[in-house]
Every structure is written in structure tokens, then in C-alpha cells.
Scaffold this motif. Structure first.
Motif, PDB file in Angstrom:
ATOM      1  N   ALA A  20       0.830  -1.216   0.000  1.00  0.00           N
ATOM      2  CA  ALA A  20       0.000   0.000   0.000  1.00  0.00           C
ATOM      3  C   ALA A  20       0.859   1.258   0.000  1.00  0.00           C
ATOM      4  O   ALA A  20       0.630   2.196  -0.781  1.00  0.00           O
ATOM      5  N   VAL A  21       1.878   1.291   0.859  1.00  0.00           N
ATOM      6  CA  VAL A  21       2.730   2.479   0.972  1.00  0.00           C
ATOM      7  C   VAL A  21       3.573   2.676  -0.276  1.00  0.00           C
ATOM      8  O   VAL A  21       3.651   3.782  -0.824  1.00  0.00           O
ATOM      9  N   THR A  22       4.215   1.611  -0.762  1.00  0.00           N
ATOM     10  CA  THR A  22       5.045   1.751  -1.968  1.00  0.00           C
ATOM     11  C   THR A  22       4.174   2.063  -3.177  1.00  0.00           C
ATOM     12  O   THR A  22       4.605   2.763  -4.099  1.00  0.00           O
ATOM     13  N   GLY A  23       2.939   1.563  -3.162  1.00  0.00           N
ATOM     14  CA  GLY A  23       2.011   1.899  -4.245  1.00  0.00           C
ATOM     15  C   GLY A  23       1.731   3.390  -4.287  1.00  0.00           C
ATOM     16  O   GLY A  23       1.671   3.994  -5.373  1.00  0.00           O
ATOM     17  N   GLN A  24       1.572   3.999  -3.095  1.00  0.00           N
ATOM     18  CA  GLN A  24       1.363   5.448  -3.026  1.00  0.00           C
ATOM     19  C   GLN A  24       2.609   6.205  -3.467  1.00  0.00           C
ATOM     20  O   GLN A  24       2.527   7.222  -4.160  1.00  0.00           O
ATOM     21  N   ILE A  25       3.770   5.709  -3.052  1.00  0.00           N
ATOM     22  CA  ILE A  25       5.025   6.370  -3.412  1.00  0.00           C
ATOM     23  C   ILE A  25       5.234   6.368  -4.928  1.00  0.00           C
ATOM     24  O   ILE A  25       5.711   7.345  -5.511  1.00  0.00           O
ATOM     25  N   LEU A  26       4.827   5.270  -5.570  1.00  0.00           N
ATOM     26  CA  LEU A  26       5.075   5.115  -7.005  1.00  0.00           C
ATOM     27  C   LEU A  26       3.873   5.466  -7.870  1.00  0.00           C
ATOM     28  O   LEU A  26       3.920   5.289  -9.088  1.00  0.00           O
ATOM     29  N   GLU A  27       2.799   6.001  -7.263  1.00  0.00           N
ATOM     30  CA  GLU A  27       1.551   6.188  -8.000  1.00  0.00           C
ATOM     31  C   GLU A  27       1.673   7.152  -9.171  1.00  0.00           C
ATOM     32  O   GLU A  27       0.930   7.046 -10.157  1.00  0.00           O
ATOM     33  N   ASN A  28       2.588   8.108  -9.095  1.00  0.00           N
ATOM     34  CA  ASN A  28       2.732   9.076 -10.177  1.00  0.00           C
ATOM     35  C   ASN A  28       3.755   8.664 -11.237  1.00  0.00           C
ATOM     36  O   ASN A  28       3.993   9.400 -12.197  1.00  0.00           O
ATOM     37  N   ILE A  29       4.369   7.491 -11.033  1.00  0.00           N
ATOM     38  CA  ILE A  29       5.337   6.987 -12.008  1.00  0.00           C
ATOM     39  C   ILE A  29       4.577   6.249 -13.103  1.00  0.00           C
ATOM     40  O   ILE A  29       3.798   5.329 -12.832  1.00  0.00           O
ATOM     41  N   ASP A  30       4.804   6.635 -14.331  1.00  0.00           N
ATOM     42  CA  ASP A  30       4.157   5.974 -15.464  1.00  0.00           C
ATOM     43  C   ASP A  30       4.622   4.519 -15.529  1.00  0.00           C
ATOM     44  O   ASP A  30       5.830   4.251 -15.590  1.00  0.00           O
ATOM     45  N   PRO A  31       3.701   3.536 -15.522  1.00  0.00           N
ATOM     46  CA  PRO A  31       4.099   2.129 -15.622  1.00  0.00           C
ATOM     47  C   PRO A  31       4.970   1.840 -16.835  1.00  0.00           C
ATOM     48  O   PRO A  31       5.799   0.929 -16.809  1.00  0.00           O
ATOM     49  N   GLU A  32       4.802   2.630 -17.896  1.00  0.00           N
ATOM     50  CA  GLU A  32       5.584   2.428 -19.113  1.00  0.00           C
ATOM     51  C   GLU A  32       7.069   2.715 -18.902  1.00  0.00           C
ATOM     52  O   GLU A  32       7.902   2.352 -19.748  1.00  0.00           O
ATOM     53  N   TYR A  33       7.390   3.386 -17.777  1.00  0.00           N
ATOM     54  CA  TYR A  33       8.801   3.617 -17.462  1.00  0.00           C
ATOM     55  C   TYR A  33       9.501   2.291 -17.204  1.00  0.00           C
ATOM     56  O   TYR A  33      10.694   2.138 -17.473  1.00  0.00           O
ATOM     57  N   PHE A  34       8.760   1.319 -16.672  1.00  0.00           N
ATOM     58  CA  PHE A  34       9.320   0.017 -16.340  1.00  0.00           C
ATOM     59  C   PHE A  34       9.055  -0.979 -17.467  1.00  0.00           C
ATOM     60  O   PHE A  34       8.249  -0.733 -18.368  1.00  0.00           O
ATOM     61  N   ILE A  35       9.738  -2.118 -17.402  1.00  0.00           N
ATOM     62  CA  ILE A  35       9.629  -3.133 -18.444  1.00  0.00           C
ATOM     63  C   ILE A  35       8.624  -4.214 -18.048  1.00  0.00           C
ATOM     64  O   ILE A  35       7.887  -4.735 -18.878  1.00  0.00           O
ATOM     65  N   SER A  36       8.614  -4.538 -16.770  1.00  0.00           N
ATOM     66  CA  SER A  36       7.745  -5.597 -16.253  1.00  0.00           C
ATOM     67  C   SER A  36       7.679  -5.451 -14.739  1.00  0.00           C
ATOM     68  O   SER A  36       8.363  -4.594 -14.160  1.00  0.00           O
ATOM     69  N   PRO A  37       6.906  -6.279 -14.041  1.00  0.00           N
ATOM     70  CA  PRO A  37       6.896  -6.218 -12.575  1.00  0.00           C
ATOM     71  C   PRO A  37       8.282  -6.451 -11.969  1.00  0.00           C
ATOM     72  O   PRO A  37       8.583  -5.924 -10.893  1.00  0.00           O
ATOM     73  N   TYR A  38       9.118  -7.211 -12.678  1.00  0.00           N
ATOM     74  CA  TYR A  38      10.467  -7.485 -12.165  1.00  0.00           C
ATOM     75  C   TYR A  38      11.320  -6.218 -12.129  1.00  0.00           C
ATOM     76  O   TYR A  38      12.304  -6.153 -11.386  1.00  0.00           O
ATOM     77  N   SER A  39      10.964  -5.208 -12.932  1.00  0.00           N
ATOM     78  CA  SER A  39      11.692  -3.933 -12.914  1.00  0.00           C
ATOM     79  C   SER A  39      11.452  -3.170 -11.613  1.00  0.00           C
ATOM     80  O   SER A  39      12.307  -2.406 -11.153  1.00  0.00           O
ATOM     81  N   VAL A  40      10.268  -3.344 -11.047  1.00  0.00           N
ATOM     82  CA  VAL A  40       9.833  -2.502  -9.930  1.00  0.00           C
ATOM     83  C   VAL A  40      10.332  -3.020  -8.583  1.00  0.00           C
ATOM     84  O   VAL A  40      10.558  -2.228  -7.660  1.00  0.00           O
ATOM     85  N   ILE A  41      10.509  -4.328  -8.468  1.00  0.00           N
ATOM     86  CA  ILE A  41      10.900  -4.904  -7.167  1.00  0.00           C
ATOM     87  C   ILE A  41      12.216  -4.330  -6.638  1.00  0.00           C
ATOM     88  O   ILE A  41      12.320  -4.020  -5.442  1.00  0.00           O
ATOM     89  N   PRO A  42      13.253  -4.137  -7.486  1.00  0.00           N
ATOM     90  CA  PRO A  42      14.483  -3.523  -6.956  1.00  0.00           C
ATOM     91  C   PRO A  42      14.241  -2.117  -6.390  1.00  0.00           C
ATOM     92  O   PRO A  42      14.862  -1.733  -5.402  1.00  0.00           O
ATOM     93  N   VAL A  43      13.351  -1.356  -7.024  1.00  0.00           N
ATOM     94  CA  VAL A  43      13.044  -0.007  -6.540  1.00  0.00           C
ATOM     95  C   VAL A  43      12.329  -0.089  -5.196  1.00  0.00           C
ATOM     96  O   VAL A  43      12.643   0.665  -4.260  1.00  0.00           O
ATOM     97  N   ILE A  44      11.378  -1.015  -5.062  1.00  0.00           N
ATOM     98  CA  ILE A  44      10.691  -1.210  -3.779  1.00  0.00           C
ATOM     99  C   ILE A  44      11.696  -1.625  -2.709  1.00  0.00           C
ATOM    100  O   ILE A  44      11.646  -1.154  -1.568  1.00  0.00           O
ATOM    101  N   SER A  45      12.628  -2.497  -3.090  1.00  0.00           N
ATOM    102  CA  SER A  45      13.661  -2.939  -2.152  1.00  0.00           C
ATOM    103  C   SER A  45      14.469  -1.758  -1.627  1.00  0.00           C
ATOM    104  O   SER A  45      14.793  -1.681  -0.433  1.00  0.00           O
TER     105      SER A  45
END
Length: 544
Positions: A20-45
Motif C-alpha cells: 500500500a505504501v510503496t504503491g502510493q510512493i510510485l503512484e505518479n510513475i508511469d508504468p511504461e517507465y518500467f519493463i515488467s513487474p520485475y523492474s519494480v521490485i528492486p526499486v521497492i527494495s
């Protein structure tokens, strides 16, 4: 019931909070910036304050630095995550990585079943109440994480690459719990486990061609089984290979490569092409055979071996790599070629047919067909490319001054032979040097495979020809099948030409991560002189 903090899985409330919190933090980031869900996990980490692999600074999409300006007004949200322990955060990140594949494959129920019956069997201890709670909590995690996964599955990648573990030791280093559970539990996990995925970005390829890409994105997909067990079960390898290929397609791969013995298991790629017809496949064998022959020529020059006077043996000549190497050899005019494969009716027929084709191309060459490794005693050069899960060639098979190129996975020539025989040269086949200008970014650490140089990509910018081939094809925008079935000399020449334009080169002569020593080169050169085959090489170079 044990304290929740003592379990190897995360608490569902913490999992929900992090998402929930990381979703709010990343809510304004265009999903197209990433390649797949695997792109986002390092950022959440990194948002969670965990130690992560080197993400390449601001140039990498896997670094929080690359989006830091978009997060400046979200600082207060980071504070909400402080109360969760580091150990709990690591559990959550590991679970996120593991859940992506079953969610994309729509196999959530199978994933939960696998956790209960294998991964956490000892921890759950057949406690019906605990199992029920675990099942409900994991279902909740999967349900809330599914929206996240589908939001960021942008399908913006170029390629997929399927590979497997070489040995059980490789598998145990990645999954140490397998050594601690009963054999039946380990078997259950091995049969039903999901692929391990590492997303990669390769940037800054040198190219003057406007139609050729300079950056490509893709996924290395590891089947969580070793060579021996895949060889032992048709059903297992079929299910695991299909699952990996489907995942590659769902992620957005336009063309899918095969490493290790995947091409052999998939009937030269034809099996996968029939099952998943709307994506391209490549075995990687075209680049591999071209590289092996170039490596042979390079080494022969260094030790002053005349290939025109030499005998060259190909072990595994009925297979795709072996037959491809043999077909390319005829253009180099060796004195004799020995084709060796297993003693089977089908294998013998393949060798006889291959020898006829080779004779039609070059009638001057003496071609011998054999099912015995004893024939290697005649060979000045030995090319090894079999699917044997163990070493099959020993010191007694090799003459003084022999050059041996082993392209098998796992290796068919043991490492010990290097110490036993100073008068031979053992080379690792199919190793390519990537362009020095290349920038590489990885979403996570590569699995620890001792017998595969994927790790070497990071430190030395070297990799196998089969992986290099998928990179070259992806850079060229190739989206259809390339070289399925038996290796094609024509396609080998073509891929070599394209690769060289893109800055790919042959790697230094080496084996088991060590360069071939000058002293060994000298000893082999002297042995060749004694044999009377030392002449200046005058090969045709027709394969290039």
C-alpha cells in the motif's frame, strides 16, 4: 502457535502495508517507465532500505536514483515503513519476486500448494489450523499483489532466454532448504517449482545502422532443475520448458533463446515453436558453431598446427552442435574428420548421412564414423558437444599436443585433466566477448551457477554463443524462428557477420575461467612439431 516473526514467511499485514505504501510512493510513475513487474521490485527494495545489487546509478531503471525527483514529495510515506524489521522486509521482497511468475501464469493455487507441500512443510508441521491460516494469508497476498503485477507488466522487453541449472550443487546454493528436507519433499518441490527470473537491460551497443537497436531488454529465465534430473524425465522437462517459454511470452519477449540443453530437450526448438507459434525461437547453435570453428583456427595458429594436415574429431556429431561443427569443418580442408556418437542405430544412421553430405561438399577429406572414444587417440583437434550429464573424456583418450574444445553443458572433459596433462590445450567452447562499450543492468543478482558463465557477463563481459545469439537477434529486431533443428552453416556465417558489425568478438582462449597459459601453448607447439604437423595455417576462412 509459534510467534509469527519466527516463520520464514512474512506477516500478511506487513505485506499489505508495504504494498500500500510503496504503491502510493510510485503512484505518479508511469508504468511504461518500467519493463515488467520485475523492474519494480528492486526499486521497492531500495524504498525499504534494503541492501541491493549495484543498480547502475541514475542510468538504470533499477535504481531509485533514476526517479528520485518524482519521489521528493513522498518523504513522509517512507517513515511509515520504519517500524517493519529488516528481516521482515527481506521476506516480503523475496515473496514478491516468487509470486510474479505464478500470478502471470494464472497458477496461484499451484503455487500455494507447492509452498504447503514442500517449501514450508517442516514449518507447517502438518498442523491443520496453521496450514489453513497460511493458505488464507497467502491468498490475500496474491490477490492484492496481482493488481500491482498486471499494472506493471508493460510487455516492453525484446527477448527471453531459458536456461537450467547444471548440477544439484548449483541448485542447493540457490535453494539451501532442499538439502534439509526429506527426499520426497525435495522431489515435490523440484517437480512443481516455478522459474527464477532475472530481468536485464543491455545498453550502448555500438551501431552505425539506424535500423539496429542500441538498447535491448529481456529476461533470463532459470528452470529450477539440474541437467541430470531433466535428462531423466521427459514429463518434467516438457512441463518446465513450456512453463518457462509461456512466462517469457507473457512478459513480452519477441524472440526466445535457449541455453544449456534446452534446445536439445525441445527437439531443436521445434517442440516449443509448435506449442507457442506466435513468438520466435532460436537455439543459439548457429553462433556457437561459428565461434567454435573460429576458436579452433585461432588456437591452431598460435601453436602452428596445420589444419590441412590434421585429424579433427567431433564427439556428439549426431547432435545439432556437433553436426553443425562438422559441416563447417569441410570448408577448412582438414586431412581427416572423425564423427563420433553413441552406439545406437539412429545415431549411426545420422553419422553416415552426415558423412555423405560432407563428402559432397569436399570429396578430398577422409571421413570416419565411429562409436568409440578410443578413436580420439588419432585426433589433433577434438570438438566435444554432447548432452552427457557427466565427464566422458579422460586423459587416456588424448594424444600429446591435442587441442580440445568442450562445448558441453555440463562439461564432458573434467577440470582435473588440466593438471594431469600439460601437453594438451583444453578450451571452453562458444565463449564470446561482448562489446566493451556495453552497459549492463540487472534487476537482481544472477543465480550462482558454477558451470555457466552468465555471471561472467558482469565482470568480464563474456558469455556463451547461445546467449550472444539472442542478443544479436534482438538488436536486429528479429522476431521469427532462427536456426531450429540441426545447426545451419549458412546461418552461422550470417550471424557471425552481423555480430561482428555490432562489436561482438571471440573471447580470449580459456577454460574454467582461466586463460590458457603461454607455457602450455609452448609445450603443445613442441608436441605438434614432433608429430610433424607444424606448418603455417592456410585455411579458407570461408565461414566468415
Amino acid at each position: 502457535m509459534r510467534n509469527k516473526a519466527n516463520f520464514p514467511w512474512s506477516d500478511v499485514k506487513n505485506f499489505q502495508k508495504v504494498l500500500a505504501v510503496t504503491g502510493q510512493i510510485l503512484e505518479n510513475i508511469d508504468p511504461e517507465y518500467f519493463i515488467s513487474p520485475y523492474s519494480v521490485i528492486p526499486v521497492i527494495s531500495q524504498i525499504l532500505g534494503l541492501n541491493t545489487p549495484d543498480m547502475g546509478g541514475g542510468k538504470s531503471i533499477y535504481s531509485i536514483t533514476s526517479i528520485v525527483f518524482e519521489l521528493t514529495n513522498k518523504k513522509e510515506l517512507f517513515v511509515e515503513l520504519f517500524e517493519i524489521s529488516l528481516d521482515e522486509k527481506r521476506k516480503i521482497i523475496d515473496e514478491m519476486y516468487e509470486m510474479i511468475a505464478p500470478i502471470l501464469l494464472s497458477e496461484e493455487a499451484e503455487y500455494i500448494d507447492l509452498l504447503i507441500k514442500a517449501r514450508y512443510k517442516n514449518d507447517l508441521n502438518d498442523n491443520a489450523v496453521l496450514i489453513n491460516v497460511f493458505q488464507e494469508d497467502t491468498n490475500k497476498k496474491l490477490h492484492i499483489f496481482e493488481k500491482f503485477v498486471k499494472r506493471f507488466n508493460t510487455k516492453k522487453g525484446d527477448f527471453g532466454y531459458i536456461v537450467h541449472y547444471g548440477s544439484s550443487g548449483d541448485l542447493y546454493r540457490e535453494y539451501p532448504f532442499l538439502e534439509k528436507v526429506p527426499g520426497s519433499v525435495a522431489t515435490e518441490w523440484r517437480e512443481s517449482s516455478f522459474p527464477v527470473v532475472n530481468e536485464v537491460v543491455f545498453a550502448n551497443f555500438p551501431s552505425s545502422d539506424l535500423q539496429t537497436k542500441k538498447t535491448i531488454r529481456g529476461w533470463v529465465i532459470f528452470i529450477t532443475n539440474d541437467t541430470k534430473e531433466l535428462l531423466g524425465s521427459y514429463k518434467l522437462r516438457k512441463n518446465k520448458i513450456i512453463k518457462a517459454a509461456k512466462l517469457a511470452k507473457i512478459l513480452g519477449s519477441k524472440i526466445i533463446g535457449m541455453g544449456g540443453l534446452i534446445a536439445s530437450f525441445a527437439q531443436g526448438g521445434h517442440f516449443l515453436s509448435k506449442k507457442i507459434p506466435d513468438v520466435g525461437f532460436t537455439t543459439g547453435h548457429a553462433y556457437t558453431i561459428g565461434n567454435i570453428i573460429e576458436m579452433m583456427i585461432n588456437c591452431a595458429k598460435k601453436v602452428e598446427l596445420s589444419i590441412e594436415n590434421a585429424t579433427v574429431a567431433v564427439v556428439g556429431a549426431a547432435g545439432s552442435i556437433g553436426s553443425g561443427c562438422a559441416s563447417l569443418l569441410v570448408y577448412e580442408d582438414p586431412k581427416k574428420i572423425i564423427l563420433i556418437d553413441r552406439n545406437s542405430f539412429g545415431g549411426r544412421n545420422k553419422l553416415v548421412d552426415l558423412s555423405k553430405i560432407m563428402k559432397n561438399k569436399n570429396s578430398k577429406i577422409d571421413i570416419m564414423v565411429s562409436d568409440s572414444l578410443a578413436a580420439l587417440n588419432q585426433a589433433d583437434i577434438v570438438i566435444v558437444a554432447t548432452n552427457s550429464p557427466t565427464a566422458i573424456i579422460s586423459s587416456k583418450h588424448l594424444k600429446p599436443g591435442a587441442i580440445v574444445i568442450d562445448d558441453s553443458f555440463p562439461k564432458n572433459v573434467p577440470k582435473s585433466i588440466i593438471k594431469e596433462r600439460k601437453d594438451i590445450i583444453l578450451l571452453e567452447g562458444g565463449i564470446m566477448q561482448l562489446p566493451f562499450s556495453l552497459d549492463m543492468f540487472f534487476a537482481r543478482n544472477m543465480p550462482d551457477l558454477m558451470d555457466a558463465p552468465l555471471i561472467r557477463i558482469i565482470s568480464c563481459k563474456e558469455t556463451y554463443g547461445c546467449f550472444a545469439e539472442i542478443l544479436v537477434l534482438a538488436l536486429s529486431g528479429h522476431k521469427t524462428n532462427y536456426g531450429l533443428g540441426q545447426s545451419s552453416p549458412f546461418l552461422a556465417k550470417r550471424i557471425l557477420k552481423i555480430a561482428k558489425k555490432l562489436g561482438f568478438m571471440n573471447a580470449p582462449l580459456q577454460c574454467f575461467n582461466k586463460a590458457t597459459e603461454k607455457e602450455r601453448m609452448f609445450i603443445v607447439k613442441e608436441a605438434i612439431k614432433e608429430d610433424g604437423y607444424a606448418k603455417t595455417y592456410k585455411g579458407t576462412h570461408s565461414h566468415t
